[in-house]
Design a protein around this motif. Sequence first.
Motif, PDB file in Angstrom:
ATOM      1  N   TYR A 199       0.967  -1.108   0.053  1.00  0.00           N
ATOM      2  CA  TYR A 199      -0.030   0.040   0.037  1.00  0.00           C
ATOM      3  C   TYR A 199       0.949   1.285  -0.038  1.00  0.00           C
ATOM      4  N   THR A 200       0.654   2.239  -1.005  1.00  0.00           N
ATOM      5  CA  THR A 200       1.244   3.340  -0.866  1.00  0.00           C
ATOM      6  C   THR A 200       0.478   4.618  -1.362  1.00  0.00           C
ATOM      7  N   THR A 201       0.978   5.767  -1.000  1.00  0.00           N
ATOM      8  CA  THR A 201       0.479   7.077  -1.554  1.00  0.00           C
ATOM      9  C   THR A 201       1.108   8.072  -2.172  1.00  0.00           C
ATOM     10  N   VAL A 202       0.302   8.896  -3.287  1.00  0.00           N
ATOM     11  CA  VAL A 202       0.937   9.762  -4.087  1.00  0.00           C
ATOM     12  C   VAL A 202      -0.283  10.824  -4.387  1.00  0.00           C
ATOM     13  N   ASN A 203       0.411  11.894  -4.517  1.00  0.00           N
ATOM     14  CA  ASN A 203      -0.596  12.907  -5.273  1.00  0.00           C
ATOM     15  C   ASN A 203      -0.404  13.240  -6.756  1.00  0.00           C
ATOM     16  N   VAL A 204      -1.407  13.696  -7.449  1.00  0.00           N
ATOM     17  CA  VAL A 204      -1.493  13.943  -8.862  1.00  0.00           C
ATOM     18  C   VAL A 204      -0.264  14.688  -9.517  1.00  0.00           C
ATOM     19  N   GLN A 205       0.250  15.669  -8.595  1.00  0.00           N
ATOM     20  CA  GLN A 205       1.245  16.414  -9.111  1.00  0.00           C
ATOM     21  C   GLN A 205       2.578  15.576  -9.193  1.00  0.00           C
ATOM     22  N   HIS A 206       3.030  14.665  -8.565  1.00  0.00           N
ATOM     23  CA  HIS A 206       3.750  13.709  -8.925  1.00  0.00           C
ATOM     24  C   HIS A 206       3.898  12.828  -9.926  1.00  0.00           C
ATOM     25  N   VAL A 221       7.057  20.515  -9.654  1.00  0.00           N
ATOM     26  CA  VAL A 221       7.545  19.414  -8.642  1.00  0.00           C
ATOM     27  C   VAL A 221       8.783  18.629  -9.057  1.00  0.00           C
ATOM     28  N   ALA A 222       9.576  18.468  -8.049  1.00  0.00           N
ATOM     29  CA  ALA A 222      10.960  17.939  -8.378  1.00  0.00           C
ATOM     30  C   ALA A 222      10.871  16.532  -8.333  1.00  0.00           C
ATOM     31  N   GLU A 223      10.130  15.833  -7.453  1.00  0.00           N
ATOM     32  CA  GLU A 223       9.907  14.480  -7.009  1.00  0.00           C
ATOM     33  C   GLU A 223       8.910  13.824  -7.844  1.00  0.00           C
ATOM     34  N   ARG A 224       9.040  13.189  -9.110  1.00  0.00           N
ATOM     35  CA  ARG A 224       7.907  12.609  -9.903  1.00  0.00           C
ATOM     36  C   ARG A 224       8.206  10.878 -10.086  1.00  0.00           C
TER      37      ARG A 224
END
Length: 659
Positions: A141-148, A164-167
């Motif tokens: 299970y993990t999480t992420v936002n759309v800008q990444h 955003v630098a982290e993609r």
Amino acid sequence: MKEMRRPTPEELLSQLKSQPDKGEGTLKIFFGYAAGVGKTYAMLEAAHRAKKQGVDVVVGYVEPHTRPETMKLLADLEVLPTRSVEYKGMKLSEFDLDGALARRPQLILVDELAHTNAAGSRHVKRYQDIKELLRYGIDVYTTVNVQHIESLNDIVASITGVTVAERVPDDVFDRAELIEVIDIEPDDLIERIESGKVYKNERAKKALGSFFTKKNLGALREIALRRTADKQNRAALAEGGAVNAGEHVITCISAAPSNAKVIRTAARLAEAFHSRFTALYVETGGGRHGGGDNGRCLQMNIKLAEDLGAQIVTAYGDDISEQIAQYAKQSGATKVVLGRTNHKNGLFGRKKSLIDRLTETAPELDVYIIPDRQPPYRAKKRYGAVGVNLSWRDTARAALIFAAATLLSLAFFRAGFQNINTISFYMLAVLFTSIWTHGHIYGVALSFASVAAFNFLFIEPLYSFTMYDPAYPAILAVMLCASLLTSSLTSRIKRQAELASGNAYMTEVLLETSQLLNKSEGFAATAEVTERQLRKLLDRPVFIYGETPQGTLALISPAELPDTEKIYQSEEEMGVAEWVRTNNHRAGATTDTLPGAKCLYMAVRGDGGGSVLAVAAVAARSLPPLSALEKNLIRAMLDECGVALEKAMLYDRWVSKKA
């Protein structure tokens, strides 16, 4: 929280091999449109539900929050100790991948999919840690936002003004079996921020005044929902086997700063049309961008295209539009995505842009032009690498040619011949200099020297740069232009001949490799042929490792290595090779997995692409970077080697049974 001892690599490998393999793990992503929507909270709630159902759940890493509701959910879950890393005088807590593999739960929680690991970690990015967990059959299970999400980076930046630098590459998001969108109304999120549940004090006020506006949040929410729907739609089409075989999107790779935006746009277009996606790099006669800022930008853009699923293709020629048109015709491409041409004007005004020339050359192509706000771009001159390539040998050759032309001209002048013969000798001198020296600097220098010598030695008054006849300045100008044109055309023809010769050599090596592999008998002989041919093709150290009867990796070639190559046989390098064999994934130099290695390590797989038969190591540290073409050729040769190794293994078994 119980204390755990960090296992040694040998203990970890032995433990992993002794446990049954249940296949790939399942990835579930909790997807949000902004920080504070409740991704981590929802993930922890789902973990509690799984635990109640009897699933062995472990928290690998959860971003430390000051939100009491979130931290409360950690109370009844087993939490693995983090790994402490020293970085610039600070102690950072990172996810302990080795500890997670040693514990090997059924389900592990790893927060922040797009996180960049501290220097010295096995992988550069956390999503690579998660990929390794999945390969060992652990559900994540993990999480992420759309800008990444990589392909959406430019769209989000245009809305929010924040890059955003982290993609995360799109293929990581798309491979998730489950996507749970954590969605709340923008007004509710703004209310949570104002109440201090997401950020505290001044940080909350600053967030509300910039990124977290109602307009921005509404747009991000729409993008997140649309991206999730697109992912589900593509998954349904893939299950049905629907592929749009008639569409083929290509884009061009360059060192321009705006090229990343063009590549991402092309990737989104290819996804929308469910078509093939190719990134074409045209290497002109000026040579490749081997180093400096241009080289780094080019390599970053090539890697970006690979991460977005593009096939990298290299073409050679000075006319970029002609190369794009030829490749499009040969490959059946229907759409090409290019950046707006914003190069500075030339000396004699504005020239036709690449887009104008391409539409004339290939009118049947659909051309998509991506505007950008970057300042006019011009590649930095690489004087030390290509433009000015000085050597004593070439300088001596140019001087001797110039001296010979001058002596012959003086002899003809004193014999009563007209000056037209003198001009011809100097023109020949420029031509021969351009052919027999490297780079165009000698031809250009000789053009100016020839004009100066002709004026000084053969125009009245002699031994002076003064000219009485008004026609002579025009003659000298025409002579200079003709000399420069001769030098330029000769250098260009020479470069094109070198490129053609290089391509012919590569083709010859590939054909020779195929013939030798067909004739080879036995595993060791086949591996040695591959190693020898790769060394011949790349002109750098290459090693092939195979499995010993004891189950360990060892260098197959029995020849004694020279001292200069023994640095590639350290215990650390063997550990990287062992990791590649175990994980069936490339690693080492130029990758984001164990990037500190001296070699690039690649798995040699059988015809089915499953099990690893051997590991190839290509020296890369402190050497010129491998081009996209060279990497493609390495893959092609290793694929052929894998097929030959499978046949060789059958041959070895037959010989052993016969004996």
